[in-house]
Design a protein around this motif. Structure first.
Motif, PDB file in Angstrom:
ATOM      1  N   TYR A  22       1.117  -1.199   0.088  1.00  0.00           N
ATOM      2  CA  TYR A  22      -0.100  -0.005  -0.388  1.00  0.00           C
ATOM      3  C   TYR A  22       0.535   1.202  -0.015  1.00  0.00           C
ATOM      4  CZ  TYR A  22      -4.905  -2.461   0.612  1.00  0.00           C
ATOM      5  OH  TYR A  22      -5.977  -3.303   0.259  1.00  0.00           O
ATOM      6  N   LEU A  23      -0.132   2.231  -0.241  1.00  0.00           N
ATOM      7  CA  LEU A  23       1.156   3.600  -0.320  1.00  0.00           C
ATOM      8  C   LEU A  23       1.840   3.789   1.061  1.00  0.00           C
ATOM      9  CD1 LEU A  23      -1.406   5.772  -2.303  1.00  0.00           C
ATOM     10  CD2 LEU A  23       0.501   4.988  -3.373  1.00  0.00           C
ATOM     11  N   ASN A  24       3.368   5.026   1.606  1.00  0.00           N
ATOM     12  CA  ASN A  24       3.052   4.847   2.636  1.00  0.00           C
ATOM     13  C   ASN A  24       2.783   6.025   3.243  1.00  0.00           C
ATOM     14  OD1 ASN A  24       4.576   6.555   1.542  1.00  0.00           O
ATOM     15  ND2 ASN A  24       5.912   5.843   0.779  1.00  0.00           N
ATOM     16  N   GLN A  25       3.026   5.766   4.408  1.00  0.00           N
ATOM     17  CA  GLN A  25       2.268   7.641   5.156  1.00  0.00           C
ATOM     18  C   GLN A  25       2.385   8.477   4.219  1.00  0.00           C
ATOM     19  OE1 GLN A  25       3.319  10.520   6.966  1.00  0.00           O
ATOM     20  NE2 GLN A  25       2.540  10.954   8.056  1.00  0.00           N
ATOM     21  N   ALA A  26       2.876   8.777   4.025  1.00  0.00           N
ATOM     22  CA  ALA A  26       3.656  10.503   2.823  1.00  0.00           C
ATOM     23  C   ALA A  26       3.183  10.407   1.324  1.00  0.00           C
ATOM     24  CB  ALA A  26       5.643  10.984   3.118  1.00  0.00           C
ATOM     25  N   GLN A  27       3.334   9.158   0.213  1.00  0.00           N
ATOM     26  CA  GLN A  27       1.961   9.072  -0.212  1.00  0.00           C
ATOM     27  C   GLN A  27       0.831   9.202  -0.122  1.00  0.00           C
ATOM     28  OE1 GLN A  27       3.925   5.125  -1.229  1.00  0.00           O
ATOM     29  NE2 GLN A  27       4.829   6.294  -2.824  1.00  0.00           N
ATOM     30  N   GLN A  28      -0.243   8.418   0.953  1.00  0.00           N
ATOM     31  CA  GLN A  28      -1.454   8.530   1.254  1.00  0.00           C
ATOM     32  C   GLN A  28      -2.254  10.101   1.925  1.00  0.00           C
ATOM     33  OE1 GLN A  28      -3.729   5.427   0.879  1.00  0.00           O
ATOM     34  NE2 GLN A  28      -4.810   7.480   1.119  1.00  0.00           N
ATOM     35  N   ILE A  29      -0.800  10.325   2.366  1.00  0.00           N
ATOM     36  CA  ILE A  29      -1.844  11.810   2.565  1.00  0.00           C
ATOM     37  C   ILE A  29      -1.695  12.915   1.080  1.00  0.00           C
ATOM     38  CG2 ILE A  29      -0.625  14.362   3.434  1.00  0.00           C
ATOM     39  CD1 ILE A  29       0.404  12.586   6.239  1.00  0.00           C
TER      40      ILE A  29
ATOM     41  N   GLU B 264     -10.062   8.203   1.239  1.00  0.00           N
ATOM     42  CA  GLU B 264     -10.120   8.487   3.038  1.00  0.00           C
ATOM     43  C   GLU B 264      -9.525   6.892   3.358  1.00  0.00           C
ATOM     44  OE1 GLU B 264     -14.539   8.532   1.611  1.00  0.00           O
ATOM     45  OE2 GLU B 264     -13.260   9.117   1.346  1.00  0.00           O
ATOM     46  N   LEU B 265      -9.928   5.787   2.042  1.00  0.00           N
ATOM     47  CA  LEU B 265      -9.480   4.978   2.100  1.00  0.00           C
ATOM     48  C   LEU B 265      -7.690   4.425   1.723  1.00  0.00           C
ATOM     49  CD1 LEU B 265     -12.724   3.351   0.922  1.00  0.00           C
ATOM     50  CD2 LEU B 265     -12.371   3.483   3.578  1.00  0.00           C
ATOM     51  N   PRO B 266      -7.257   4.033   2.220  1.00  0.00           N
ATOM     52  CA  PRO B 266      -6.030   3.382   1.732  1.00  0.00           C
ATOM     53  C   PRO B 266      -5.818   2.939  -0.002  1.00  0.00           C
ATOM     54  CG  PRO B 266      -6.060   2.237   4.142  1.00  0.00           C
ATOM     55  CD  PRO B 266      -7.727   2.604   3.454  1.00  0.00           C
ATOM     56  N   LYS B 267      -4.893   2.720  -0.223  1.00  0.00           N
ATOM     57  CA  LYS B 267      -4.878   2.732  -1.622  1.00  0.00           C
ATOM     58  C   LYS B 267      -3.541   1.751  -2.204  1.00  0.00           C
ATOM     59  CE  LYS B 267      -8.199   4.678  -3.060  1.00  0.00           C
ATOM     60  NZ  LYS B 267      -8.254   5.062  -1.855  1.00  0.00           N
ATOM     61  N   TYR B 268      -3.957   1.148  -3.417  1.00  0.00           N
ATOM     62  CA  TYR B 268      -2.254  -0.350  -3.280  1.00  0.00           C
ATOM     63  C   TYR B 268      -1.345   0.853  -3.762  1.00  0.00           C
ATOM     64  CZ  TYR B 268      -6.154  -3.553  -4.123  1.00  0.00           C
ATOM     65  OH  TYR B 268      -6.813  -5.092  -3.934  1.00  0.00           O
ATOM     66  N   ALA B 269       0.027   0.515  -3.101  1.00  0.00           N
ATOM     67  CA  ALA B 269       0.904   0.986  -3.898  1.00  0.00           C
ATOM     68  C   ALA B 269       1.225   2.132  -5.239  1.00  0.00           C
ATOM     69  CB  ALA B 269       2.417   0.450  -3.736  1.00  0.00           C
ATOM     70  N   GLU B 270       0.780   0.714  -6.547  1.00  0.00           N
ATOM     71  CA  GLU B 270       0.607   0.822  -7.396  1.00  0.00           C
ATOM     72  C   GLU B 270       0.343   2.350  -8.351  1.00  0.00           C
ATOM     73  OE1 GLU B 270      -1.840  -2.173 -10.216  1.00  0.00           O
ATOM     74  OE2 GLU B 270      -1.280  -2.503  -8.196  1.00  0.00           O
ATOM     75  N   VAL B 271      -0.849   3.018  -7.035  1.00  0.00           N
ATOM     76  CA  VAL B 271      -2.010   3.926  -7.009  1.00  0.00           C
ATOM     77  C   VAL B 271      -1.131   5.140  -7.508  1.00  0.00           C
ATOM     78  CG1 VAL B 271      -3.540   5.064  -6.407  1.00  0.00           C
ATOM     79  CG2 VAL B 271      -3.651   3.260  -7.044  1.00  0.00           C
ATOM     80  N   ALA B 272       0.906   5.198  -6.636  1.00  0.00           N
ATOM     81  CA  ALA B 272       1.471   6.043  -6.717  1.00  0.00           C
ATOM     82  C   ALA B 272       1.090   6.966  -8.052  1.00  0.00           C
ATOM     83  CB  ALA B 272       2.525   5.763  -6.146  1.00  0.00           C
ATOM     84  N   ASP B 273       1.143   5.965  -9.242  1.00  0.00           N
ATOM     85  CA  ASP B 273       1.383   6.529 -10.112  1.00  0.00           C
ATOM     86  C   ASP B 273      -0.210   6.833 -11.239  1.00  0.00           C
ATOM     87  OD1 ASP B 273       3.007   7.207 -12.577  1.00  0.00           O
ATOM     88  OD2 ASP B 273       2.538   5.259 -13.079  1.00  0.00           O
ATOM     89  N   TYR B 274      -0.721   7.539 -10.043  1.00  0.00           N
ATOM     90  CA  TYR B 274      -2.206   7.876 -10.737  1.00  0.00           C
ATOM     91  C   TYR B 274      -2.040   8.957 -11.894  1.00  0.00           C
ATOM     92  CZ  TYR B 274      -1.927  12.172  -7.923  1.00  0.00           C
ATOM     93  OH  TYR B 274      -1.979  13.014  -7.000  1.00  0.00           O
ATOM     94  N   TRP B 275      -3.289   8.486 -12.843  1.00  0.00           N
ATOM     95  CA  TRP B 275      -3.041   9.983 -13.869  1.00  0.00           C
ATOM     96  C   TRP B 275      -3.408  11.623 -13.141  1.00  0.00           C
ATOM     97  CZ3 TRP B 275      -6.170  14.290 -14.807  1.00  0.00           C
ATOM     98  CH2 TRP B 275      -5.916  14.592 -16.389  1.00  0.00           C
ATOM     99  N   SER B 276      -2.533  12.540 -13.815  1.00  0.00           N
ATOM    100  CA  SER B 276      -2.618  14.015 -13.884  1.00  0.00           C
ATOM    101  C   SER B 276      -2.105  14.138 -14.879  1.00  0.00           C
ATOM    102  CB  SER B 276      -1.916  14.470 -12.412  1.00  0.00           C
ATOM    103  OG  SER B 276      -0.255  13.855 -12.611  1.00  0.00           O
ATOM    104  N   PRO B 277      -2.246  15.833 -15.072  1.00  0.00           N
ATOM    105  CA  PRO B 277      -1.692  16.698 -16.310  1.00  0.00           C
ATOM    106  C   PRO B 277      -0.182  16.456 -16.317  1.00  0.00           C
ATOM    107  CG  PRO B 277      -3.792  17.984 -14.721  1.00  0.00           C
ATOM    108  CD  PRO B 277      -2.918  16.619 -14.109  1.00  0.00           C
ATOM    109  N   ASP B 278       0.354  15.999 -15.320  1.00  0.00           N
ATOM    110  CA  ASP B 278       2.076  15.737 -15.306  1.00  0.00           C
ATOM    111  C   ASP B 278       1.774  14.069 -16.205  1.00  0.00           C
ATOM    112  OD1 ASP B 278       2.195  18.152 -14.747  1.00  0.00           O
ATOM    113  OD2 ASP B 278       2.759  18.002 -12.949  1.00  0.00           O
ATOM    114  N   ASN B 279       1.108  13.159 -15.788  1.00  0.00           N
ATOM    115  CA  ASN B 279       0.883  12.417 -16.144  1.00  0.00           C
ATOM    116  C   ASN B 279      -0.480  11.399 -16.971  1.00  0.00           C
ATOM    117  OD1 ASN B 279       1.794   9.006 -16.213  1.00  0.00           O
ATOM    118  ND2 ASN B 279       1.098   8.587 -14.249  1.00  0.00           N
TER     119      ASN B 279
END
Length: 1012
Positions: free
Chosen positions: A263-270, A889-904
């Motif tokens: 899962y995402l670590n604390q900083a990534q989840q925040i 408000e719920l924890p996310k898989y670690a892979e979600v760190a690469d979510y869609w954004s205008p920069d991605n």
């Protein structure tokens, strides 16, 4: 002087005799032994001859001759590949000739319904699991030892919780509404499909047989459609030679914390949660630096390595004349769960006694009593996966926190819950058999048994008044009890005989009577202001208006009449006819009775003249069977209408009443399975290789299904017999002796099986949706004609919307679709994603189930390595809805760190903050359940007790083993075997769902077995 000479002469004479005797002993202790080792068909060149407990050994020459030095008090061991080993005490023998018997799996005696039979004489499909196989893995339940060991039998460990059972499918599932679990029969006692196998000590098991085809299971009629598992416990026959044999088994294990999902670590989840809030136009929950907020690991707080302790003591033997046999055992088992406040503690006592009262009369009894205390666990593993690391455990004043910091809702603090709440069950079970067997003439056996099964269970639950997420008025205590009493009376007559030179037969007839009653009671009180008495004083609940009381009663009876004929012609043509008539009280008059016949035949090809001059096949047998079996599939009273509470108004005042809650259906009847099986068995190369291949096809008709009926009837649905489904597949078994030398041996066993399941009819409906999630409703599980039962359904996930132009061109609603949000296949092109767009995405049934076992022996060391797994099954990951989609408000898989954004902009992972209504059950939630598990590795050292001079010790071994050591799988939640819905209720049909269940731990064990 003469007297002195005479005395001296006598002394010299005695001394000479002493030297002579000593010399003789020395010579005798190393005398030369010669002889031959042969089989029925001639000498065995290269046979092994070893002095037991030493490394001294020779091999026979081309003519089977050998020469070896051995002492009178030593034992010679003779062995040869494909033959049963033999031991001979040397004594004063100087020539020892030995004839070895072929070690042929087809000569093994296996247990069948109401009797035993040589495997070579079987016409049906029976898989055997030995006591050695059960003992190879330290298990708390006998069903756990079956995994991968029997072809055609899928055993799934649905949870790693202490005491948790397995889900077993013998040649697939035959029912939708009814149970698909096999029938369990313990020492001839029919205990049903839901018997708690924690009541049986695995070390007491002598053998397990699994009846799979129509010929084998038809003798159990309406109970056997899902297969039959026969458990035989140990006896004292041929043990001890008139002296009691005491065996002690001890082992201790450590359960290691398994790998967890990433899962995402604390900083990534925040960062993700804040972005989610920004995109939805609400305040950021975590402004500032991530280090300003907690980083709690609830897994580390609540999950720890945990021990298992097991102790077995048994006393077995027989009288010198063999008229009395006894086996008595006591077992203590204690397992702490990985999660705090979960575990199981068991005490099991067994006594098996057999008496030969005269040449014609035998009697005996089997008593098994168990006392089990189970901590059910108040915190679930899956619940821990749903807590953000930023969630505080304590408030500033040191009290437990009970508020979700992100959404402001009450928070079920697992640390508080584990310390404050209670959920425990205590169960006592007495399972017994008393039998009398009379043989008035030779070959005629009359047997009658009576089997009581008595269970008393009490569950205590307490929700603390100190829980920070609940008001005091919601604190409650609940006490529920279940008492059941069942008995079974079996009466059989068996006659075996020969007529002419070529004909033999065994004729069996019998009657069975069974009755079970179950009583339940519960009491629940609310509003406890103190935890002092927990569930022990329900009267202290301060809110009597919410108090609950309830009770229930259930009774069912079955009466059966059955018969079987086994006929053999020239010991090479075999015929079996079986029939059983069952009557059950769960059905209405006119449908209570059903008859289940079967026929089977076998041909021992190697007995034919044209096979006598070949050296490849020791045995070759072709067999086939066809027949019917049944399934009650429903509980008592399901044919009747049921009254439910329904208040009404009388003179303006509401008064209690009752209304009919469901329509009666007196036409309900048994589900019936018709099965065909054909198989080839072969023993090759002098018994060095044994193989068996089965092909089968089953069709189940009159499936019980809930059918939608016209609302004009006053009801929406009714249980009816309308459906049918099919199972067909193949099974392969191979056992081989790869190496057999004096100091080293290697044996292997391979099991492979494949089953294809298909729904043939659903009463005119094309499909039926099964609701497994009340939040989602229907959509992710469906029964479809022409597809397996069941299949996972949903929309095809196409990644993310990359631009507004894509959304506009699709015609889908822009209010529920956003750039960077999830995109699904609109199959019907109507611009809306609905059930009409759902496709078949997979099913829980493997294309292949396999097991691979290797046993190595080098001098005093034994090594067992066991691998099992599946190929081609899918798992529906229910956790993905919250851990990949939905809000922050719920924890996310670690892979979600690469979510869609205008920069991605090329990412196919949905961005935070998309509209929740856009979620649909989809293909991304379906994962490959194929896996390979290193199930067990066991290294045993067998002490050479004879050589070490340990008088009184017959055998002693020390072993170390590892269970679940390695798992190769791509499943996100680590273990694809875990099952959200278990083995009963919805889990009967909703197989293959996972939400992050209690994990199967790696277990390291150290054990000692001693026999005196």
């Amino acid at each position: 002087m003469n007297e002195k000479k005479i005395t001296l002469r006598k002394a010299r004479s005695k001394l000479s005799i002493l030297f002579f005797v000593c010399g003789s002993v020395v010579v005798w202790s190393q005398q030369t032994i010669t002889g031959t080792v042969s089989a029925d068909d001639g000498p065995l060149p290269g046979a092994s001859v070893v002095v037991k407990g030493t490394t001294k050994g020779v091999s026979t020459d081309f003519d089977g001759n050998y020469t070896i030095e051995a002492g009178a008090d030593e034992t010679l061991q003779f062995s040869y590949i494909g033959y049963s080993p033999k031991e001979v005490l040397v004594g004063n023998q100087t020539q020892i000739n030995v004839v070895l018997e072929a070690d042929n799996l087809l000569d093994e005696v296996v247990v069948i319904g109401y009797g035993t039979q040589r495997k070579s004489d079987l016409t049906g499909s029976v898989a055997s699991v030995s006591a050695e196989d059960v003992a190879a893995i330290p298990v708390s339940r006998v069903d756990q030892a079956l995994q991968g060991r029997a072809a055609g039998v899928q055993v799934t460990q649905t949870s790693g919780a202490p005491g948790a059972g397995t889900s077993i499918r013998v040649r697939g599932g035959n029912s939708i509404t009814g149970s698909n679990e096999p029938l369990w029969v313990i020492d001839g006692i029919i205990v049903g499909t839901n018997f708690n196998l924690n009541n049986i000590n695995a070390n007491d098991v002598q053998s397990i047989e699994i009846l799979k085809d129509a010929s084998s299971i038809a003798i159990y009629g309406s109970r056997g459609a899902n297969g039959v598992v026969l458990v035989t416990t140990k006896s004292g026959a041929r043990v001890g030679g008139g002296k009691p044999q005491v065996s002690v088994g001890l082992y201790t294990s450590m359960q290691l914390v398994p790998d967890r999902p990433e899962y995402l670590n604390q900083a990534q989840q925040i960062e993700y949660t804040n972005q989610d809030a920004i995109l939805r136009g609400v305040a950021e929950p975590f402004p500032g630096n991530p280090s300003d907020f907690p980083d709690n690991d609830f897994f580390d707080l609540l999950i720890n390595p945990s021990p298992i302790y097991n102790a077995d003591v048994s006393i077995a033997g027989s009288s010198e004349n063999g008229n009395v046999n006894y086996y008595n055992s006591l077992n203590f088992f204690d397992q702490d769960g990985l999660i705090d406040n979960s575990g199981i503690q068991k005490y099991i006592f067994r006594s098996n006694l057999d008496f030969k009262l005269s040449d014609k009369l035998k009697a005996g009894l089997r008593i098994n009593y168990s006392r089990i205390k189970q901590e059910n666990g108040v915190v679930g593993y899956s619940g821990l996966l749903g807590i953000l690391p930023t969630q505080p455990i304590f408030n500033d004043d040191g009290s437990f926190n009970g508020t979700n910091e992100v959404v402001g809702n009450p928070f079920n603090n697992p640390v508080a819950t584990s310390q404050l709440d209670i959920d425990e069950t205590t169960t006592g079970n007495l399972l017994g058999t008393v039998y009398l067997e009379y043989s008035p003439i030779e070959d005629l056996i009359i047997r009658s048994t009576f089997n009581p099964d008595i269970t008393s269970s009490k569950r205590n639950e307490f929700t603390s008044s100190q829980r920070p997420d609940l008001p005091t008025t919601d604190s409650n205590a609940r006490v529920s009890t279940i008492s059941s009493f069942g008995w079974n009376n079996e009466n059989t007559v068996q006659y075996s005989g020969d007529f002419g030179e070529n004909h033999s037969f065994i004729l069996l007839g019998g009657a069975s009577f069974q009755k079970t009653t179950i009583e339940t009671a519960l009491s629940q009180a609310f509003g406890f202001t103190t935890d002092a008495t927990t569930f022990n004083n329900l009267g202290t609940g301060s809110d009597p208006l919410r108090n609950l009381v309830g009770s229930g009663y259930s009774e069912n009876q079955i009466v059966s009449f059955f018969g079987r004929l086994n006929y053999t012609f020239k010991d090479k043509y075999l015929l079996t006819l079986v029939g059983r008539s069952d009557g059950s009280s769960v059905f209405a008059p006119g449908n209570k009775y059903e008859f289940y016949p079967s026929i089977a035949a076998a041909w021992k090809i190697t007995e034919e003249p044209f096979m006598q001059n070949q050296s490849i096949f020791q045995d070759l047998k072709l067999r086939a069977s066809y027949g019917k079996s049944g399934n009650q599939a429903i509980s008592p009273y399901n044919t009747l209408g049921v009254l439910v509470e329904g208040n009404t108004s009388f003179n303006g005042v509401e008064v209690p009443g009752a209304v009919l809650g469901r329509p009666a259906n007196p036409d309900l009847k048994w589900e019936t399975t018709t099965a065909f099986d054909i198989a080839l068995e072969a023993s090759l190369f002098g018994g060095r290789l044994f193989t068996e291949f089965n092909y089968y096809q089953k069709e189940t008709n009159d499936l019980l299904l809930d059918v939608t009926i016209p609302r004009q009837t006053g009801y929406t649905n009714q249980l009816q017999n309308i459906g049918s489904l099919e199972n067909k597949g193949w099974e392969f078994l191979l056992t081989s002796t790869n190496v057999a030398r004096p100091d080293f041996s290697w044996n292997s066993t391979v099991t492979l099986s494949s089953n294809k399941n298909k729904i043939l009819d659903l009463g005119g409906e094309e499909f039926i949706d099964v609701v497994v999630d009340q939040v989602l409703g229907a959509g992710n599980l469906r029964l479809i004609v022409g597809e397996p039962s069941p299949v996972f359904t949903g929309a095809q996930y196409l990644g993310t919307w990359k631009s507004q132009e894509e959304i506009d061109a699709s015609g889908q609603d822009p209010a529920t679709n956003a750039v960077g949000g999830p995109r699904y296949q609109d199959t019907d092109g109507d611009g809306t994603i609905s059930n009409e767009d759902f496709e078949v995405l997979g099913n829980p049934w493997p294309d292949l189930i396999y097991g691979f076992e290797n046993n190595f022996s080098y001098k005093n060391l034994d090594l067992n390595i066991y691998i099992q797994g599946t190929v081609g099954n899918e798992v529906y990951n229910l956790r993905t809805r919250n851990s990949f989609f939905i809000r922050g408000e719920l924890p996310k898989y670690a892979e979600v760190a690469d979510y869609w954004s205008p920069d991605n902009p090329t990412s196919d992972i949905p961005r935070p903050g998309f509209v929740e209504g856009a979620y649909q059950p989809n293909s991304f939630e379906i994962e490959d359940g194929s896996h390979l598990r290193l199930k067990n590795v066991r290294l045993t050292y067998n002490f050479p007790v004879e050589k070490m001079g340990w008088d009184g010790v017959k055998n002693m071994s020390l072993y170390a083993s590892g269970t679940n050591l390695l798992l190769f799988s791509d499943f996100r939640l680590i273990d694809p075997e875990s099952s959200r819905f278990g083995r009963s209720g919805l889990g009967n049909i909703a197989q293959g769902f996972s939400n992050g269940e209690y994990p199967n731990a790696r277990i390291l064990s150290l054990g000692l077995n001693v026999t005196f």
